[in-house]
Design an enzyme around this catalytic site. Structure first.
Site, PDB file in Angstrom:
ATOM      1  NE  ARG A   1      -6.914   5.112   0.181  1.00 49.41           N
ATOM      2  CZ  ARG A   1      -6.248   5.979   0.949  1.00 49.41           C
ATOM      3  NH1 ARG A   1      -5.783   7.109   0.456  1.00 49.41           N
ATOM      4  NH2 ARG A   1      -6.051   5.718   2.228  1.00 49.41           N
ATOM      5  CG  ASP A   2     -10.705   3.077  -1.802  1.00 48.80           C
ATOM      6  OD1 ASP A   2      -9.823   2.942  -2.678  1.00 48.80           O
ATOM      7  OD2 ASP A   2     -10.461   3.015  -0.576  1.00 48.80           O
TER       8      ASP A   2
ATOM      9  CD1 TRP B   1      -0.985  -3.363  -1.822  1.00 50.51           C
ATOM     10  CD2 TRP B   1       0.752  -2.000  -2.194  1.00 50.51           C
ATOM     11  NE1 TRP B   1      -1.459  -2.215  -2.413  1.00 50.51           N
ATOM     12  CE2 TRP B   1      -0.424  -1.365  -2.652  1.00 50.51           C
ATOM     13  CE3 TRP B   1       1.971  -1.332  -2.341  1.00 50.51           C
ATOM     14  CZ2 TRP B   1      -0.425  -0.091  -3.221  1.00 50.51           C
ATOM     15  CZ3 TRP B   1       1.978  -0.063  -2.912  1.00 50.51           C
ATOM     16  CH2 TRP B   1       0.786   0.545  -3.342  1.00 50.51           C
TER      17      TRP B   1
ATOM     18  CD1 TRP C   1      -1.317  -7.225  -3.003  1.00 44.00           C
ATOM     19  CD2 TRP C   1      -0.573  -8.363  -1.229  1.00 44.00           C
ATOM     20  NE1 TRP C   1      -1.830  -6.627  -1.866  1.00 44.00           N
ATOM     21  CE2 TRP C   1      -1.380  -7.305  -0.770  1.00 44.00           C
ATOM     22  CE3 TRP C   1       0.022  -9.223  -0.292  1.00 44.00           C
ATOM     23  CZ2 TRP C   1      -1.632  -7.078   0.594  1.00 44.00           C
ATOM     24  CZ3 TRP C   1      -0.222  -8.994   1.061  1.00 44.00           C
ATOM     25  CH2 TRP C   1      -1.039  -7.927   1.490  1.00 44.00           C
ATOM     26  CG  MET C   2      -6.716 -10.580  -3.505  1.00 47.12           C
ATOM     27  SD  MET C   2      -7.706 -12.112  -3.436  1.00 47.12           S
ATOM     28  CE  MET C   2      -7.983 -12.425  -5.157  1.00 47.12           C
ATOM     29  CG  ASN C   3      -4.878  -4.813  -1.499  1.00 44.71           C
ATOM     30  OD1 ASN C   3      -3.900  -4.911  -2.228  1.00 44.71           O
ATOM     31  ND2 ASN C   3      -5.524  -3.678  -1.373  1.00 44.71           N
ATOM     32  CG  ASP C   4      -8.994  -2.998  -1.013  1.00 50.65           C
ATOM     33  OD1 ASP C   4      -8.244  -3.528  -0.190  1.00 50.65           O
ATOM     34  OD2 ASP C   4      -9.171  -1.769  -1.092  1.00 50.65           O
TER      35      ASP C   4
HETATM   36  C1  FRU Z   1      -7.810  -0.512   1.184  1.00 52.66           C
HETATM   37  C2  FRU Z   1      -6.867   0.280   0.287  1.00 52.66           C
HETATM   38  C3  FRU Z   1      -7.639   1.261  -0.553  1.00 52.66           C
HETATM   39  C4  FRU Z   1      -6.748   1.461  -1.737  1.00 52.66           C
HETATM   40  C5  FRU Z   1      -6.152   0.082  -1.936  1.00 52.66           C
HETATM   41  C6  FRU Z   1      -4.722   0.098  -2.416  1.00 52.66           C
HETATM   42  O1  FRU Z   1      -7.319  -1.731   1.614  1.00 52.66           O
HETATM   43  O2  FRU Z   1      -5.881   0.898   1.065  1.00 52.66           O
HETATM   44  O3  FRU Z   1      -7.990   2.452   0.138  1.00 52.66           O
HETATM   45  O4  FRU Z   1      -7.477   1.897  -2.856  1.00 52.66           O
HETATM   46  O5  FRU Z   1      -6.221  -0.560  -0.674  1.00 52.66           O
HETATM   47  O6  FRU Z   1      -4.295  -1.187  -2.745  1.00 52.66           O
END
Ligand code: FRU
Length: 472
Positions: A164-165, A71, A44-47
């Site tokens: 976060r982030d 996820w 899986w990949m997100n941000d």
């Molecule tokens: C955004 C998010 C971020 C978090 C990450 C978790 O898509 O929800 O806020 O750091 O993804 O994977």
């Protein structure tokens, strides 16, 4: 008696994990795998995370779960490129310990690549998690070591668990960071800090905050200057749809304003604007190199199906885009280097009503037409799957992306070029109108051979190129 000088926790490449990734990679069904977009090798990949330029290479990290195509406890996957087009897969940069490695950013400091990321820790007591900011260091851009003094930013000023982030940048003698959070009554906000060394941080101000209709949480903030103005780019969660706007579960957009490094105040001058109108676009990150501000995003959206997940992988990055501020709006254009992917011209000239172009997986399509007439370009697969219509309606002057009846549409008034530039890649479509005034990014899943058909009531002019593979 002993001076403690252990500043870093050794955390080098995990050979077991890398061997697992290589083994699983061989089992992937490649039918939807993208040819020139960064995707996870498996899982899986997100941000996008840590987008940066270090020792002559671009680096992109990403939220990564190698063990399933959904996820899970977050790692940081890693890829590098000399030119933002040709990508190489690198070993997983961060693995979770007691913390999950949530999104964050990277910056070059004292010849090291430094990562600043969110440690997300689950607990047994309400609200069942807390978030703080961690550092990791690398001398070579491949091996990363977590800082032993983590966390460097343990808690939000009001104690909010959503913290976060972090996106870091340098200005003058200080490092600055913006962090996504929310107010106690659930309004999204962005917090601003600075530090003389990236270790000790001072809270400066709330840089931006929803007054009520801009969502309950602002994720993935970014803050940068273009043409003397400042842009707060972020991903608000939970904005309600208004007409054609905010049609996805969560949005990504920006506020243009001015910022003062003495008072730390950001004064918005223009209301929030979405930056991409497609179905699958979230959690952007930018970096600057060579005087250009480059953006990428997760080519996905929370709580939507990922048809490729059954194939052993899920999620992708968009192509890289250059940002230009035009008046009060950001234009988003494919980076110049995208033309280096052109392998063969498959069409150049009139594309008659009813005519078809069939191709195998990848195509860049440039469509030019008289905007006083309707345009209707259809993309289908020879074996079914999604049907996509890209339309222009001269009556209402809107561009429409209709993915199996799920419509995204927006007004377009070209500032110069009247062409559409469309990037198609195995399971994706990115439409750039004109100079990038209006952009749609949508994952699409036509099966078999792909067909582009001109359903407009007249011919249009088309140039089309087959694009080569540039990712593993
Ligand atoms: C955004 C998010 C971020 C978090 C990450 C978790 O898509 O929800 O806020 O750091 O993804 O994977």
């Amino acid at each position: 008696l002993f001076a403690t000088v252990h500043l870093r926790v050794p955390k080098r490449i995990n050979t077991e994990l890398e061997a697992y990734i290589e083994e699983k990679k061989a089992e992937i069904n490649p039918r939807y795998k993208l040819h020139y977009h960064v995707t996870p090798p498996v899982g899986w990949m997100n941000d996008p995370n840590g987008f940066s330029f270090f020792n002559g290479e671009y680096h992109v990290f990403y939220q990564f779960y190698p063990y399933d195509s959904q996820w899970g406890p977050m790692h940081w996957g890693h890829a590098s490129s000399p030119d933002l087009v040709n990508w190489e897969q690198l070993p997983t940069a961060l693995l979770p310990d007691e913390e999950m490695c949530y999104s964050g950013s990277a910056i070059v400091k004292d010849d090291q690549l430094v990562l600043l990321y969110t440690a997300h820790v689950n607990t047994d007591i309400d609200p069942f998690y807390y978030e703080s900011q961690y550092l990791a260091f690398s001398d070579d851009g491949i091996n990363f070591e977590k800082y032993e003094g983590n966390p460097v930013l343990p808690v939000a000023p009001d104690g909010s668990p959503d913290f976060r982030d972090p996106k870091v940048w340098k200005h003058g003698d200080y490092w600055y960071v913006v962090i996504g959070s929310k107010t106690p009554d659930d309004r999204g906000r962005v917090l601003l800090y600075r530090s003389p060394d990236m270790i000790s941080w001072e809270f400066l101000n709330v840089l931006g905050e929803s007054t009520g209709n801009m969502g309950y949480m602002w994720e993935c903030p970014d803050f940068f200057e273009i043409n003397g103005r400042h842009i707060l780019l972020m991903s608000p969660q939970g904005m309600e749809p208004v007409g054609d706007r905010y049609k996805n579960l969560h949005q990504t957009g920006y506020i243009v304003g001015t910022f003062n490094y003495e008072t730390f105040e950001f004064v918005p001058e223009v209301d929030f604007q979405e930056i991409d109108f497609g179905h699958d676009f979230y959690a952007t990150q930018t970096t600057e190199n060579d005087g250009k501000r480059i953006l990428i995003a997760w080519f996905g959206m929370w709580e939507t199906p990922f048809p490729e997940a059954v194939d052993g992988w899920a999620g992708a990055m968009t192509i890289f885009r250059e940002l230009v501020l035009h008046g009060d709006r950001l234009l988003m254009k494919p980076i110049d280097a995208m033309t280096s992917l052109r392998e063969e011209t498959v069409w150049d000239g009139k594309f008659e009503e009813g005519e078809k172009i069939s191709f195998d997986k990848t195509l860049e399509l440039i469509v030019t037409s008289d905007l006083n007439q309707k345009i209707n370009i259809q993309i289908t697969g020879s074996n079914g799957g999604d049907q996509i219509l890209l339309q222009w309606d001269p009556e209402v002057r809107k561009v429409v992306v209709d993915r199996d009846g799920d419509i995204r549409q927006v007004e377009w008034s070209p500032i110069d070029s009247k062409s559409w530039r469309i990037f198609l890649d195995a399971s994706s479509m990115e439409l750039f109108c004109g100079e990038g005034e209006v952009v749609f990014s949508s994952r699409i899943f036509p099966n078999g051979e792909w067909l582009v058909t001109n359903l407009s009531p007249q011919s249009v002019d088309v140039v089309a190129y087959k694009l080569r593979r540039s990712v593993p």
